[in-house]
Design an enzyme around this catalytic site. Structure first.
Site, PDB file in Angstrom:
ATOM      1  N   HIS A 185      18.277  35.267 -33.483  1.00 52.86           N
ATOM      2  CA  HIS A 185      16.927  35.746 -33.167  1.00 52.86           C
ATOM      3  C   HIS A 185      16.604  36.962 -34.007  1.00 52.86           C
ATOM      4  CE1 HIS A 185      13.411  36.351 -30.593  1.00 52.86           C
ATOM      5  NE2 HIS A 185      13.648  37.639 -30.757  1.00 52.86           N
ATOM      6  N   ASP A 190       8.372  37.316 -18.152  1.00 49.34           N
ATOM      7  CA  ASP A 190       8.155  37.950 -19.456  1.00 49.34           C
ATOM      8  C   ASP A 190       6.743  37.682 -19.962  1.00 49.34           C
ATOM      9  OD1 ASP A 190       9.144  39.393 -21.860  1.00 49.34           O
ATOM     10  OD2 ASP A 190       8.657  37.499 -22.805  1.00 49.34           O
ATOM     11  N   ARG A 194       2.239  44.820 -20.990  1.00 52.87           N
ATOM     12  CA  ARG A 194       2.742  45.896 -21.881  1.00 52.87           C
ATOM     13  C   ARG A 194       1.866  46.022 -23.117  1.00 52.87           C
ATOM     14  NH1 ARG A 194       8.189  43.678 -23.216  1.00 52.87           N
ATOM     15  NH2 ARG A 194       8.266  45.402 -24.679  1.00 52.87           N
ATOM     16  N   SER A 224      13.235  41.690 -22.559  1.00 44.27           N
ATOM     17  CA  SER A 224      12.294  40.618 -22.899  1.00 44.27           C
ATOM     18  C   SER A 224      12.969  39.607 -23.841  1.00 44.27           C
ATOM     19  CB  SER A 224      11.061  41.252 -23.561  1.00 44.27           C
ATOM     20  OG  SER A 224      10.274  40.296 -24.210  1.00 44.27           O
ATOM     21  N   LYS A 239      14.876  35.648 -22.721  1.00 41.91           N
ATOM     22  CA  LYS A 239      14.454  34.372 -23.296  1.00 41.91           C
ATOM     23  C   LYS A 239      15.628  33.642 -23.952  1.00 41.91           C
ATOM     24  CE  LYS A 239      10.972  36.582 -25.046  1.00 41.91           C
ATOM     25  NZ  LYS A 239       9.767  37.180 -25.591  1.00 41.91           N
TER      26      LYS A 239
HETATM   27  N1  URA Z   1       9.760  40.401 -28.942  1.00 45.23           N
HETATM   28  C1  URA Z   1       9.828  40.005 -27.655  1.00 45.23           C
HETATM   29  O1  URA Z   1      10.091  38.830 -27.385  1.00 45.23           O
HETATM   30  N2  URA Z   1       9.628  40.924 -26.697  1.00 45.23           N
HETATM   31  C2  URA Z   1       9.351  42.217 -26.941  1.00 45.23           C
HETATM   32  O2  URA Z   1       9.197  43.006 -26.025  1.00 45.23           O
HETATM   33  C3  URA Z   1       9.267  42.620 -28.308  1.00 45.23           C
HETATM   34  C4  URA Z   1       9.484  41.682 -29.278  1.00 45.23           C
END
Ligand code: URA
Length: 435
Positions: free
Chosen positions: A82, A161, A168, A183, A187
């Site tokens: 990622h 999220d 946010r 976050s 995922k």
């Molecule tokens: N990418 C994400 O998935 N979440 C964040 O908070 C920032 C970048």
């Protein structure tokens, strides 16, 4: 339990318990806690932070807010990678076939771009016919048949999220390390990764602007991985200038194809080697990073990564003819070269601004439902530290109208600075964080 008390507790810098964290996440996801209270809590987290323990609790509470995926079909080891997002970041397009060509199965779930950073699914959409909307059965079939697949996430993964990120975004609480770390990791964990390689970007084109912040973000995510039994390693890498030369979907696919043929930009190739060696180590394919690197160089010399990319495109319904004929990828109506106004040395390339110019040309979207122009974008043909002569082509703009390209021309001139005094080229790999 009252949300008001938990806001006060966080504001005063006291640790929340596991149950208190779950109360917030469950209540917010189901709608019993209103936006304004969670916004106040996020701001308290922004200023006070959360301990690593509480950040891991928050991550798992978010994972449990929705569905989770497991991939017994692929055995116990599924390596995922990622990136925290950057400009010209087409790493996945190169890395996934390259690693898969060594015999490791790679099943990658990717996303679309938003704002100044691009997304892998948008880039793949530039390949005629390519389908990334695969259901579970198809996804497994492609991985079993070709040894690799890249698909969009389906299902109701981490609904907490989705709500929290949107909140946010409008309450100036995106760039909080515990909130970003939870976050991203929620995922990855919900999508079923057992081994995670993170590319944490730092610099003008990234979320994190300072090395100290990026390192802390990397450490926080690695710590979450350890606490939740996921093998996690992070590389902190430079995003002060775009990665490679191309920024924009079809342009980036062309560059990825060249890189898979061993003819790509040095920085992109080097980053893929570093991340690829980490993935091979995680997958147990090699015993150390140097052996992994050598293996990647060997398979490249045999032309195997390109063959894997062809398999990927074919298995997911795309036209493999684009590999021999990348000129058949979408091409912009209007293109214009940007010439250096003076001789000297490139001392700064404003990566974020380059990403925003590409987005304005149509290569990215400001809102999730915006339609993107697959052919639009920029080629930034110089790197910080390069010597340039007056009149040399330093960038190329691709857009759909003369007026859009003209507007971008002025902006690109301002985004690339040329001075008399030379500066050193920028280092690419800044730190490695593991446990
Ligand atoms: N990418 C994400 O998935 N979440 C964040 O908070 C920032 C970048």
């Amino acid at each position: 339990m009252r949300m008001y008390d938990l806001i006060v507790k966080t504001r005063e810098g006291q640790d929340l318990t596991r149950d208190e964290i779950r109360f917030i996440i469950e209540g917010y996801t189901e709608g019993s806690i209103p936006d304004y209270q969670v916004a106040a809590w996020c701001m308290a987290v922004y200023f006070r932070g959360l301990s690593k323990e509480v950040t891991a609790q928050l991550t798992m509470a978010m994972v449990d807010s929705g569905e989770t995926l497991a991939w017994p079909e692929f055995g116990s080891e599924l390596v995922d990678k990622h990136s925290t997002g950057g400009v010209g970041d087409k790493t996945t397009l190169v890395l996934v076939p390259w690693v898969a060509s060594t015999g490791v199965k790679v099943a990658k779930l990717s996303g679309k771009g938003l704002g100044h950073t691009g997304g892998t699914l948008d880039k793949l959409s530039a390949i005629p016919g390519f389908r990334w909307e695969l259901n579970r059965k198809e996804f497994i079939e492609v991985v079993e048949g070709a040894g690799l697949a890249i698909a969009g996430q389906t299902g109701n993964l981490v609904p907490a999220d989705k709500k929290l990120y949107a909140l946010r975004d409008v309450t100036a609480t995106v760039d909080s390390i515990p909130l970003i770390a939870s976050s991203i990791m929620s995922k990855k964990i919900a999508a079923g990764a057992s081994h995670i390689v993170l590319d944490v970007k730092v610099g003008d084109g990234a979320f994190m602007q300072e090395l100290s912040g990026a390192r802390l973000l990397a450490e926080t995510m690695v710590d979450i991985g350890v606490k939740t039994n996921r093998h996690t390693v992070a590389l902190v890498t430079n995003m002060e200038q775009p990665l490679g030369f191309a920024v924009g979907n079809a342009l980036e696919v062309r560059e990825a194809i060249a890189t898979l043929q061993g003819k790509g930009p040095k920085d992109l190739t080097e980053l893929c080697l570093a991340l690829g060696a980490e993935m091979l180590l995680q997958a147990g394919r090699t015993a150390d990073l140097e052996t992994g690197r050598q293996l990647l160089i060997e398979v490249m010399a045999e032309g195997l990564p390109m063959k894997k990319f062809r398999d990927l495109v074919q298995m997911q319904g795309g036209d493999p003819g684009v590999i021999e004929h990348p000129e058949s990828l979408p091409t912009a109506e209007v293109s214009k070269d940007v010439l250096a106004a003076r001789q000297g040395y490139v001392t700064k390339i404003w990566a974020r601004q380059i990403g925003l110019i590409a987005m304005d040309l149509g290569a990215g979207r400001q809102r999730l439902d915006d339609v993107i122009d697959l052919a639009a974008g920029l080629e930034i043909l110089v790197k910080v530290g390069d010597r340039v002569e007056e009149g040399q082509t330093i960038a190329r703009i691709h857009g759909s109208t003369k007026s859009a390209v003209k507007a971008a021309h002025t902006q690109v001139m301002e985004a690339i600075r040329i001075d008399d005094e030379p500066v050193a080229p920028l280092p690419l790999l800044l730190a490695r964080v593991s446990r």
